[in-house]
Scaffold this motif. Sequence first.
Motif, PDB file in Angstrom:
ATOM      1  N   LYS A 141       0.859  -1.177   0.000  1.00 50.94           N
ATOM      2  CA  LYS A 141       0.000   0.000   0.000  1.00 50.94           C
ATOM      3  C   LYS A 141       0.895   1.226   0.000  1.00 50.94           C
ATOM      4  O   LYS A 141       1.767   1.372   0.845  1.00 50.94           O
ATOM      5  CB  LYS A 141      -0.927   0.009   1.219  1.00 50.94           C
ATOM      6  N   ASP A 142       0.662   2.104  -0.964  1.00 55.83           N
ATOM      7  CA  ASP A 142       1.558   3.234  -1.177  1.00 55.83           C
ATOM      8  C   ASP A 142       1.530   4.235  -0.029  1.00 55.83           C
ATOM      9  O   ASP A 142       2.450   5.014   0.142  1.00 55.83           O
ATOM     10  CB  ASP A 142       1.178   3.931  -2.492  1.00 55.83           C
ATOM     11  N   ASP A 143       0.452   4.213   0.778  1.00 56.50           N
ATOM     12  CA  ASP A 143       0.338   5.210   1.838  1.00 56.50           C
ATOM     13  C   ASP A 143       1.028   4.780   3.126  1.00 56.50           C
ATOM     14  O   ASP A 143       0.989   5.491   4.122  1.00 56.50           O
ATOM     15  CB  ASP A 143      -1.143   5.522   2.117  1.00 56.50           C
ATOM     16  N   TYR A 144       1.667   3.608   3.127  1.00 52.57           N
ATOM     17  CA  TYR A 144       2.364   3.137   4.320  1.00 52.57           C
ATOM     18  C   TYR A 144       3.809   3.630   4.305  1.00 52.57           C
ATOM     19  O   TYR A 144       4.497   3.529   3.305  1.00 52.57           O
ATOM     20  CB  TYR A 144       2.359   1.608   4.389  1.00 52.57           C
ATOM     21  N   ASP A 145       4.260   4.169   5.422  1.00 47.66           N
ATOM     22  CA  ASP A 145       5.639   4.620   5.550  1.00 47.66           C
ATOM     23  C   ASP A 145       6.479   3.443   6.018  1.00 47.66           C
ATOM     24  O   ASP A 145       6.705   3.251   7.211  1.00 47.66           O
ATOM     25  CB  ASP A 145       5.712   5.780   6.547  1.00 47.66           C
ATOM     26  N   ARG A 146       6.916   2.632   5.076  1.00 43.84           N
ATOM     27  CA  ARG A 146       7.647   1.422   5.421  1.00 43.84           C
ATOM     28  C   ARG A 146       8.473   0.960   4.229  1.00 43.84           C
ATOM     29  O   ARG A 146       8.307   1.436   3.113  1.00 43.84           O
ATOM     30  CB  ARG A 146       6.684   0.308   5.829  1.00 43.84           C
ATOM     31  N   ILE A 147       9.358   0.011   4.494  1.00 38.68           N
ATOM     32  CA  ILE A 147      10.143  -0.618   3.436  1.00 38.68           C
ATOM     33  C   ILE A 147       9.350  -1.796   2.882  1.00 38.68           C
ATOM     34  O   ILE A 147       8.796  -2.589   3.637  1.00 38.68           O
ATOM     35  CB  ILE A 147      11.499  -1.100   3.977  1.00 38.68           C
ATOM     36  N   ASN A 148       9.285  -1.918   1.573  1.00 37.64           N
ATOM     37  CA  ASN A 148       8.585  -3.029   0.931  1.00 37.64           C
ATOM     38  C   ASN A 148       9.602  -3.980   0.318  1.00 37.64           C
ATOM     39  O   ASN A 148      10.399  -3.577  -0.535  1.00 37.64           O
ATOM     40  CB  ASN A 148       7.651  -2.502  -0.163  1.00 37.64           C
ATOM     41  N   LEU A 149       9.594  -5.230   0.770  1.00 42.36           N
ATOM     42  CA  LEU A 149      10.477  -6.256   0.226  1.00 42.36           C
ATOM     43  C   LEU A 149       9.704  -7.018  -0.838  1.00 42.36           C
ATOM     44  O   LEU A 149       8.733  -7.706  -0.536  1.00 42.36           O
ATOM     45  CB  LEU A 149      10.938  -7.201   1.340  1.00 42.36           C
ATOM     46  N   MET A 150      10.128  -6.906  -2.107  1.00 42.99           N
ATOM     47  CA  MET A 150       9.344  -7.439  -3.211  1.00 42.99           C
ATOM     48  C   MET A 150      10.248  -8.098  -4.246  1.00 42.99           C
ATOM     49  O   MET A 150      11.434  -7.780  -4.349  1.00 42.99           O
ATOM     50  CB  MET A 150       8.533  -6.315  -3.873  1.00 42.99           C
ATOM     51  N   THR A 151       9.673  -9.013  -5.021  1.00 41.33           N
ATOM     52  CA  THR A 151      10.407  -9.606  -6.135  1.00 41.33           C
ATOM     53  C   THR A 151      10.358  -8.660  -7.326  1.00 41.33           C
ATOM     54  O   THR A 151       9.487  -7.791  -7.411  1.00 41.33           O
ATOM     55  CB  THR A 151       9.795 -10.953  -6.542  1.00 41.33           C
ATOM     56  N   VAL A 152      11.293  -8.844  -8.259  1.00 38.81           N
ATOM     57  CA  VAL A 152      11.316  -7.988  -9.446  1.00 38.81           C
ATOM     58  C   VAL A 152      10.028  -8.155 -10.249  1.00 38.81           C
ATOM     59  O   VAL A 152       9.462  -7.186 -10.760  1.00 38.81           O
ATOM     60  CB  VAL A 152      12.546  -8.308 -10.320  1.00 38.81           C
ATOM     61  N   HIS A 153       9.531  -9.389 -10.359  1.00 43.13           N
ATOM     62  CA  HIS A 153       8.310  -9.628 -11.125  1.00 43.13           C
ATOM     63  C   HIS A 153       7.117  -8.870 -10.547  1.00 43.13           C
ATOM     64  O   HIS A 153       6.237  -8.420 -11.282  1.00 43.13           O
ATOM     65  CB  HIS A 153       7.986 -11.128 -11.159  1.00 43.13           C
ATOM     66  N   SER A 154       7.082  -8.725  -9.228  1.00 41.33           N
ATOM     67  CA  SER A 154       5.895  -8.147  -8.596  1.00 41.33           C
ATOM     68  C   SER A 154       5.886  -6.623  -8.590  1.00 41.33           C
ATOM     69  O   SER A 154       4.884  -6.020  -8.220  1.00 41.33           O
ATOM     70  CB  SER A 154       5.773  -8.660  -7.155  1.00 41.33           C
ATOM     71  N   VAL A 155       6.985  -5.968  -9.002  1.00 37.80           N
ATOM     72  CA  VAL A 155       7.025  -4.503  -8.939  1.00 37.80           C
ATOM     73  C   VAL A 155       6.651  -3.847 -10.263  1.00 37.80           C
ATOM     74  O   VAL A 155       6.649  -2.618 -10.364  1.00 37.80           O
ATOM     75  CB  VAL A 155       8.423  -3.992  -8.507  1.00 37.80           C
ATOM     76  N   LYS A 156       6.338  -4.644 -11.264  1.00 39.04           N
ATOM     77  CA  LYS A 156       5.968  -4.066 -12.559  1.00 39.04           C
ATOM     78  C   LYS A 156       4.773  -3.130 -12.390  1.00 39.04           C
ATOM     79  O   LYS A 156       3.767  -3.486 -11.792  1.00 39.04           O
ATOM     80  CB  LYS A 156       5.626  -5.177 -13.553  1.00 39.04           C
ATOM     81  N   GLY A 157       4.910  -1.923 -12.919  1.00 33.33           N
ATOM     82  CA  GLY A 157       3.833  -0.947 -12.825  1.00 33.33           C
ATOM     83  C   GLY A 157       3.874  -0.089 -11.579  1.00 33.33           C
ATOM     84  O   GLY A 157       3.083   0.847 -11.448  1.00 33.33           O
ATOM     85  N   LEU A 158       4.788  -0.388 -10.648  1.00 28.48           N
ATOM     86  CA  LEU A 158       4.905   0.388  -9.413  1.00 28.48           C
ATOM     87  C   LEU A 158       6.128   1.295  -9.483  1.00 28.48           C
ATOM     88  O   LEU A 158       7.065   1.044 -10.234  1.00 28.48           O
ATOM     89  CB  LEU A 158       5.023  -0.543  -8.205  1.00 28.48           C
TER      90      LEU A 158
END
Length: 308
Positions: A141-158
């Motif tokens: 969620k973009d409104d959370y002030d936190r670090i997001n641990l994500m795979t490369v595949h899952s960040v498409k469009g973000l």
Amino acid sequence: AYLRLIHNEKDNISLLRVINTPRRGIGEKKITELINRANEKNQSIYEIIDSGKELLFKEMIESLKKIKDEITLTELIDKVLNASGLKEELIKTKTLEADIRLENLEEFKSITKSFEEREGLISLEDFLLEVSLVSDKSEYKDDYDRINLMTVHSVKGLEFDYVFIIGLEEGIFPHINSLMESSQLEEERRLCYVAITRARKKVYLINARRRMLYGRESVNPTSRFINEIDSSLIDMPNYQEKTTIKKEDYLNKTETDYVTGDLVYHETFGKGIVIEVSNTLVTVAFNQKNGVKKMIKNYKYMQKIDKE
């Protein structure tokens, strides 16, 4: 899911995830029948299994439950991979996806090994409390002030102000299996481009000179993807290489002679009392918060203390 089921046989969700993984000939019809019987008897699915191929599965889980407290967690994972047939099936499949899944399972042992090096021998229960499986993108969620641990595949469009891309080493990113096929290597290069272009302000490209990989220390060259970027676009600091972590950093050369009733002090768990001693392990009861834990006798950060 296998580990959760070994810890708690009444965990129906974990059982349903693994009862036919890998395939054991236990079809949807049989699984539905088991669920209905369990509901009728107000019992767990595991408890009502008494015949057929599902009984062989239950016997396999029982054999793992019997040894879980006698071996390290890393050794237990090895036993699960072999006894379940997961490792054998992935090796036989011989696809890039299967290879990656197998490596992910092997890498899981690096996590448990790191836990054991830091905390001494840990129980399955303690480990499961620390580990949870969450979805990358569904939790973002973009409104959370936190670090997001994500795979490369899952960040498409973000997009993010700052992006950290880790594991930029030959054999990791790009993956070792892509190095022999130009088409697969190009796909890895495209994914790296996707990751880099997620950053609005700054991107950090990170590689390790040494890392714990699949339960052992490895040294990999810097990823070609870093070297392919124009050097004028990269700020490359010079880091001093750190000393390799050795067993001597967390284990004493000789074992402490523990007996039942000894008081001990652990740097993480505090005071405890020895309740059982075996050849190389000592079982210690700490306070209610930390519970009972098995430790290696020569663990450096636990020592005997005088009785008050």
